[in-house]
Design an enzyme around this catalytic site. Structure first.
Site, PDB file in Angstrom:
ATOM      1  N   HIS A 104    -125.816 -13.465  63.177  1.00 35.58           N
ATOM      2  CA  HIS A 104    -127.234 -13.594  63.551  1.00 35.58           C
ATOM      3  C   HIS A 104    -127.420 -13.688  65.071  1.00 35.58           C
ATOM      4  CE1 HIS A 104    -128.427 -13.807  59.431  1.00 35.58           C
ATOM      5  NE2 HIS A 104    -127.745 -14.921  59.209  1.00 35.58           N
ATOM      6  N   ASP A 115    -122.259 -15.199  50.634  1.00 36.22           N
ATOM      7  CA  ASP A 115    -123.384 -15.921  50.041  1.00 36.22           C
ATOM      8  C   ASP A 115    -124.182 -15.087  49.038  1.00 36.22           C
ATOM      9  OD1 ASP A 115    -123.874 -14.544  52.377  1.00 36.22           O
ATOM     10  OD2 ASP A 115    -124.742 -16.239  53.445  1.00 36.22           O
TER      11      ASP A 115
HETATM   12 ZN   LIG Z   1    -125.408 -15.506  55.313  1.00 38.21          ZN
END
Ligand SMILES: [Zn+2]
Ligand SMILES: [Zn+2]
Lengths: 443, 563
Positions: free
Chosen positions: A110, A238
Site C-alpha cells: 500500500h 487475506d
Molecule cells: Zn491485504
C-alpha cells in the site's frame, strides 16, 4: 550450488509492531514459524535459507519520495523487510536459487511513491524496491507483479502507473467493500503505460473456484503476452476463508495451486491476518508449491468444502468480469500520442488517505508526453494530519529508460524548481529522483 | 586435580591438570574396545602419582560415532502422527514408518484423535518383521505430549516385548523429523552405551576416584555420567568440541579465531568468536539424517597426518589411510611423511620416504621436491576451502530478530589456532604463506584432552509459555506441562522460566555451588498478545536461558610457539 532450491528468508520481526493489538504485530508470524520449523522446512534439501539484510537508503530513494526523509518513514524493520527482498533478488540473479519466498514483515504494497506516513500497515513498498534494484543492478527491463492480496495493491499501482515495462496485476476484493477503496477495472495505467495495470475486483464471497478462474482466464494470458523477464508475486494471504479483515473464501490449497501455476520468481509476503487459522498453512502451501513439492496435505483443520464454496450469483458475476477483460484485452490499443491527447500532458488530481496515521494527502501528478521515452513525471503533494498541520512537497522523477532530451530537460526543470523554491518557498521540500543515473537529491 | 580423556578414532589422549598446570599427559593408539583404551590411559595418568586428589573427571568418546558407522537404517520402527502439512513420504526419516491418525497443532491443541486399531496394526507390522524397538513421533508433541504418551502406554500395556519411546522425551526441539530420527538412533545405541558407561564407572571405582564424573557433549558442555546415560546421542562428535575448548584453554578465554585440528584421518575446523564457539543450534547430521543434538558448528575434512599420497594418470592426490607410514618404516607414503621430507616436522626421517617419493617421481616424471610441494599445497587448499565454508556459514546464520541483524556485521577473523599432531608444521607453513596470526599453543597435540578436562557444564533452554492454553513447553526432553498459576507479565513469566531452569540444573546436578547460578543468562525474552476480535486473550511468552559454554579454569602456562 543447487539450482533447483527455493530461497527462503523468514523474518518474523519478533521485536517490531505498529501497536500491541494492531493486526500487524509481533505475533503475526509466530505460528507460521512454529509450523515451518516443526516441519523441518529450513533443513529441507529443497530450501536454502538466507539471512536478511538491511536495504540501503538509496534503494528506498530509487522508489519513494519519503517526507521529509527516508529515516523519518522507515524503522530498521522496514529496511530489513525490503533488504530481505533484495537479498533473495541477488541470490536469484546469481543463480544460487531457482526462486525465492520473502516471508518477512512489515508488508509494503500500500506504500505509494510519495510517503507521508503509514497506510494499510505499509510505509515502503518492498516489491517496488526490488523491481528498481534488479533493473538497476542486473539490467532487467520487463517485470510483472501479480498481487494476490485481498486488498488492492494501490501502492504498487501508483508507483508503476506510468511505467510501460512493469506490468501490475492485482486481484482483490471489490474496492466498494474493503480498504483501500480502489482497484477498479478502469484504472488501466497512464497514457504511456496503457493496459500495463490490470485490476480484477472480485465480489465478497469469491471461493477457490473463482480465484483460480480469474488467474487462468485473465491473468495468465496477459502475462504470456507481456512475456516478463521476471515475475514477482505480492503474496498476501487475506483472501483466506478465515481472514478477519476480508470476506473471501479461498483455501491454502487454492493458494498452492495458483503458486504452482504462476511460478513466481520471487514471492513477497504481504497481508494476511488470520494469523492462526490461515498463515501457518497458506505460507507452507506457497513455499512447497514454489519448491515443486507436494502441498496436497496442507489442509487447514477448519477446512470443509462448504467453506470455500461460492454462491451461484458470484460465479455469474465472475463470468461477466472475465468476459469484460477478455474483450478489453483483445481490442486494438490506441497510440500513445492519442492517449495523451491534445495538450500532450497527462494531469491527475488525487486524494489519498493514510488510515494508520490519519493523514489526508492531496496531490497533483503531471506526466509529459515524449515519443522516445516514458516521459518526465512531476508530483506536488500536500499532506495534513487530523489537526490540520501540513507539509507540501514537490518531486520530479526521471525514468530509468529516459531519452537524452528528457534527461537534460529534467535537470533544467530541477534547477529552476529549486531556484523558485528558494525565492517563493512554495514547497517545504524538493526531490529529484534520477533513476537513469541513480542520483537522488533533496532540497 | 582434573582428569580429561578424549577417545578419538586414531588416538586416545589423557591429561592430568593441577589447577592451571598440565602435570601429565598420555597419548596411545585407540583399541578396538574403547573401554580398554580408557582403562589404559587412566592407569598411565595415575601411575606413580602420589597426589590422587582428583576433583573432576571428564570423558569424551567416539563410541556413538563408531556404533553408528555404516548403519544406514537402524532396526527401529516409527509410528508417525503427521497431521496437516508436508507429505511425510518425502521426508528424510531414518527408519521404516507407518503413518497414523492423531494430530496436535502449534498451540498444543488436539485436532485429530488416535485410532487405536491403526496402532495395533502398526505394532503387528513391525513385530512381523522382528522389529521390537518403536518410536512414536507426533508433530508438535513438545507443545502437547498427550498423544505420544497415550500411544506409548497403550503399547507398553499390550506388547510388553516392545521397547517404545516417544519423541518428546528425546528432545523438545521444534522439528519433528529430527526428534523422530534422534529417538530412533537413541533406541538403537542405548543398551551398548549403557554397558560402556557401566564399565567406565567400574574403572573409575577401581582407581578409588571419588569425584563427579562427566561426559562431554557435542556442544562442549558436560553432563554428569548418570544423566548422560539417558541421552547417549548427546555425546556424539564430542571430540572436536574437546579440541575447540582445548584451543580456548590453551590461548585466551576471549579469543576470536579459527580452530584447526589436524588429526590422523580427519581435520576439523571450527570458529570461536570472543571465546564462544559457533554453534549448530538446530543440530547435526548423523549418517545423513538430521538429529536434534545441539553441537558446535564444524567443517570436517577427511584428511589428516595419516592420509596416503596417491597418483592416478599423472594426477597427485591425498586419500584415506592405507597402511603404516614410511617414517615409521611402513610402505604407505603419508602426508606426515611429506612434512618430514620437506623438513617441516620434528619427526626423524626414514629412508622409505625417499624411496616412495622416487617411485612416484619415476611414474609421473616430476621431481620429488616438486611432488612434495604440490601435496602440501593441495592440503592447504583443501583447508582454505573449509575455512571459507565456515565463514559463509557464520555470515549466513539465519536471524529472526532485528537486533541480531543490526549487530551482526562483523569482519572475518584472521587468526588460526593450530592443534593436533602436525599442528607445529602446518602452523609454521601457514604463517609463511599468509599474513594471518597463527597460534600453536603449548600442548597442541593433547589440547583435546585439556578441553575435555576443563569444559564447563552448560545448559540452554528455550521456553514457550501460552497462557491462553495454560501450557508451557521447552526444548528439553520431557519438559512441558500445564501452568499451575496464571502468568500475567513478562516478569512473572521470566521468574517462572528461571525457577524451572534452576530446577533442571539441580536435577541434572549441573551446578554445584550457588555462585554458578549467577552465570545463568537470559538470551531473549518476548511477550506476545494473543489478540482475537481486537481483544487480548492471553499471552505467549518466549524466553531463552543458558549457562554459557566455557571453561572451569584456564591454563596459565606460556602458550604460543609461533605467533
Ligand atoms: Zn491485504
Ligand atoms: Zn523522452
Amino acid at each position: 550450488m543447487q539450482l533447483n532450491k527455493t530461497g527462503l528468508i523468514f523474518f518474523p520481526a519478533f521485536d517490531w509492531s505498529i501497536s500491541p493489538t494492531h493486526p500487524e504485530r509481533e505475533e503475526r508470524l509466530l505460528y507460521t514459524r512454529d509450523q515451518i520449523f516443526e516441519e523441518g522446512i529450513p533443513d529441507s534439501s529443497y530450501i536454502r535459507e538466507y539471512k536478511p539484510r538491511l536495504a540501503a537508503k538509496e534503494d528506498i530513494r530509487r522508489v519513494h519520495f519519503c517526507v521529509p526523509d527516508v529515516e523519518d518513514q522507515t524503522t530498521e524493520a522496514h529496511l530489513i523487510s525490503a533488504g530481505s527482498a533484495l537479498k533473495l533478488g541477488d541470490a536469484l540473479m546469481k543463480n544460487e536459487i531457482a526462486n525465492g519466498f520473502v516471508m518477512a514483515r512489515p508488508p509494503g504494497h500500500h506504500a505509494m511513491r510519495v510517503v507521508h506516513g503509514n497506510r494499510g500497515f505499509c510505509n515502503t513498498n518492498n516489491e517496488a524496491i526490488l523491481v528498481e534494484y534488479l533493473r538497476r543492478k542486473y539490467g532487467l527491463k520487463r517485470i510483472a507483479i501479480v498481487d494476490t492480496d485481498v486488498h488492492h495493491g494501490d501502492g504498487t499501482q501508483d508507483i508503476f502507473y506510468h511505467d510501460p515495462d512493469v506490468l501490475c496485476i492485482s486481484l482483490h476484493q471489490d474496492g466498494r467493500t474493503i480498504f483501500p477503496g480502489t482497484g477498479f477495472v478502469h484504472e488501466t495505467g497512464g497514457p504511456g503505460a496503457y493496459l500495463k495495470n490490470i485490476n480484477i475486483p472480485l465480489p465478497p464471497g469469491t471461493g477457490d473456484k473463482g480465484f483460480l478462474r480469474v488467474w487462468r482466464e485473465i491473468i495468465k494470458p496477459v502475462l504470456t503476452k507481456f512475456d516478463p523477464q521476471l515475475i514477482i508475486n505480492s503474496a498476501g494471504q487475506d483472501n483466506h476463508f478465515t481472514d478477519p479483515l476480508a470476506s473471501m473464501r479461498v483455501s491454502a490449497q487454492a493458494y498452492g495451486k495458483l503458486t504452482e501455476e504462476l511460478q513466481p520468481d520471487i514471492a513477497v509476503l504481504e497481508g494476511g491476518y488470520a494469523i492462526e487459522t490461515a498463515l501457518p498453512y497458506v505460507n507452507l502451501a506457497i513455499l512447497l508449491a514454489m519448491a515443486k513439492q507436494d502441498y496436497s496435505k496442507v489442509i487447514e483443520p477448519q477446512f470443509e468444502p462448504a467453506a470455500v464454496k461460492q454462491d451461484e450469483g458470484i460465479t455469474l458475476y465472475i463470468d461477466d468480469l472475465i468476459r469484460y477483460w477478455q474483450d478489453a484485452l483483445s481490442e486494438d490499443v490506441p497510440s500513445k500520442e492519442d492517449l495523451f491527447g491534445e495538450g500532450k500532458v497527462y494531469q491527475r488530481k488525487k486524494s489519498i488517505y493514510y488510515d494508520t496515521d490519519g493523514i489526508r494527502e492531496n496531490q497533483q501528478e503531471t506526466v509529459q508526453y515524449c515519443p522516445e521515452c516514458p516521459g518526465l513525471y512531476q508530483v506536488s503533494s500536500t499532506a495534513r494530519d487530523q489537526v490540520g498541520r501540513g507539509t507540501s512537497i514537490w518531486g520530479l522523477s526521471i525514468p530509468l529508460f529516459v531519452c537524452d532530451r528528457c534527461l537534460e530537460k529534467g535537470y533544467k526543470m530541477w534547477e529552476q524548481a529549486i531556484k523558485e523554491g528558494k525565492e517563493q518557498k512554495t514547497f517545504a521540500y524538493y526531490y529529484l529522483q534520477d533513476k537513469k543515473n541513480d542520483n537522488y537529491l533533496k532540497e | 586435580m582434573y582428569i580429561g580423556i578424549d577417545v578419538g578414532g586414531t588416538y586416545t589422549d589423557g591429561v592430568l591438570i593441577d589447577g592451571s598446570k598440565v602435570i601429565k599427559s598420555v597419548k596411545i593408539e585407540t583399541e578396538n574396545n574403547l573401554s580398554i583404551s580408557v582403562q589404559q590411559v587412566l592407569a598411565k595418568l595415575l601411575l606413580n602419582q602420589e597426589n590422587k586428589n582428583i576433583s573432576r573427571v571428564v570423558l569424551s568418546t567416539t563410541l556413538i560415532t563408531n556404533m553408528l558407522a555404516g548403519i544406514k537404517k537402524p532396526p527401529v520402527g516409527m509410528l508417525l502422527l503427521p497431521g496437516p502439512g508436508t507429505n511425510p513420504r518425502s521426508q528424510n526419516f531414518c527408519s521404516d514408518y507407518i503413518l497414523l491418525k492423531g494430530a496436535v497443532d502449534y498451540r498444543g491443541r488436539i485436532i485429530e484423535e488416535i485410532d487405536f486399531g491403526e496402532v495395533d496394526n502398526a505394532v503387528k507390522y513391525f513385530l512381523d518383521k522382528s522389529i521390537t524397538s518403536l518410536v512414536v513421533a507426533c508433530k508438535f508433541s513438545q507443545r502437547n505430549p498427550f498423544l505420544e504418551n497415550r500411544i506409548e502406554h497403550y503399547i507398553k500395556e499390550r506388547y510388553p516385548q516392545v521397547d517404545v519411546a516417544p519423541s518428546n522425551r528425546t528432545s523438545g526441539l521444534l522439528n519433528w523429523i529430527r526428534r523422530a530420527n534422534g529417538t530412533a538412533f537413541t533406541l538403537f545405541v542405548k543398551n551398548e552405551y549403557d554397558k560402556f558407561m557401566q564399565r567406565f564407572e567400574e574403572t573409575i571405582a577401581e582407581h578409588e576416584i571419588n569425584c563427579p564424573v562427566y561426559i562431554l557433549k557435542a556442544d562442549g558442555g558436560t553432563l554428569p555420567l548418570e544423566i548422560a546415560r539417558q541421552y547417549p546421542l548427546e555425546s556424539i562428535f564430542s571430540g572436536p568440541a574437546a579440541s575447540t575448548f582445548g584451543a580456548l584453554a590453551t590461548t585466551q578465554q576471549d579469543i576470536t579465531g579459527i580452530m584447526l585440528d589436524i588429526g590422523g584421518t580427519t581435520t576439523d575446523i571450527g570458529l570461536i568468536l570472543n571465546g564462544i564457539p559457533l554453534m549448530a543450534e538446530r543440530g547435526i547430521y548423523v549418517n545423513g539424517y538430521l538429529v536434534p543434538v545441539r553441537a558446535l558448528a564444524l567443517s570436517s575434512l577427511a584428511l589428516g597426518g595419516d592420509s596416503a599420497i596417491t597418483h592416478k594418470n599423472g594426477q597427485l592426490g591425498i586419500a584415506p589411510r592405507k597402511g603404516k607410514a614410511c617414517y615409521l618404516g611402513g610402505d604407505s607414503l603419508t602426508f606426515t611423511d611429506i612434512l618430514v621430507y620437506l623438513e617441516k616436522s620434528k619427526l626423524s626421517s626414514h629412508p622409505k620416504i625417499e624411496l616412495a617419493l622416487k617411485e612416484i617421481s619415476k611414474n609421473i616424471g616430476r621431481t620429488a621436491e616438486n611432488i612434495a610441494e604440490e601435496i602440501l599445497n593441495q592440503f592447504i587448499a583443501r583447508i582454505d576451502e573449509k575455512i571459507e565454508e565456515m565463514f559463509l556459514r557464520w555470515e549466513e546464520e539465519p536471524a529472526y530478530r532485528i537486533f541480531q541483524i543490526i549487530s551482526g556485521q562483523e569482519t572475518r577473523p584472521q587468526t588460526i589456532i593450530c592443534l593436533g599432531g602436525p599442528a607445529q608444521s602446518i602452523g609454521s607453513i601457514l604463517a609463511q604463506k599468509r599474513n594471518w596470526r597463527i597460534i600453536v599453543p603449548q600442548h597442541a597435540e593433547i589440547a583435546n584432552a585439556i578441553g575435555a578436562a576443563l569444559a564447563k557444564t552448560t545448559l540452554k533452554m528455550d521456553v514457550l509459555i501460552d497462557t491462553e492454553q495454560g501450557r508451557y513447553s521447552t526444548n528439553l526432553p520431557g519438559l512441558s506441562g500445564a501452568l499451575s498459576s496464571r502468568l500475567l507479565t513478562l516478569d512473572e513469566a521470566k521468574t517462572f522460566a528461571l525457577e524451572m531452569f534452576k530446577g533442571k540444573c539441580a536435577e541434572w546436578k549441573l551446578v554445584t555451588a550457588d555462585k554458578e547460578l549467577e552465570d545463568i543468562e537470559i538470551i531473549y525474552e518476548e511477550g506476545f498478545n494473543i489478540v482475537r476480535n481486537w481483544q487480548t486473550n492471553g499471552k505467549i511468552f518466549q524466553i531463552g536461558l543458558q549457562i554459557k559454554p566455557g571453561l572451569v579454569n584456564l591454563l596459565n602456562e606460556g602458550t604460543d610457539a609461533i605467533e
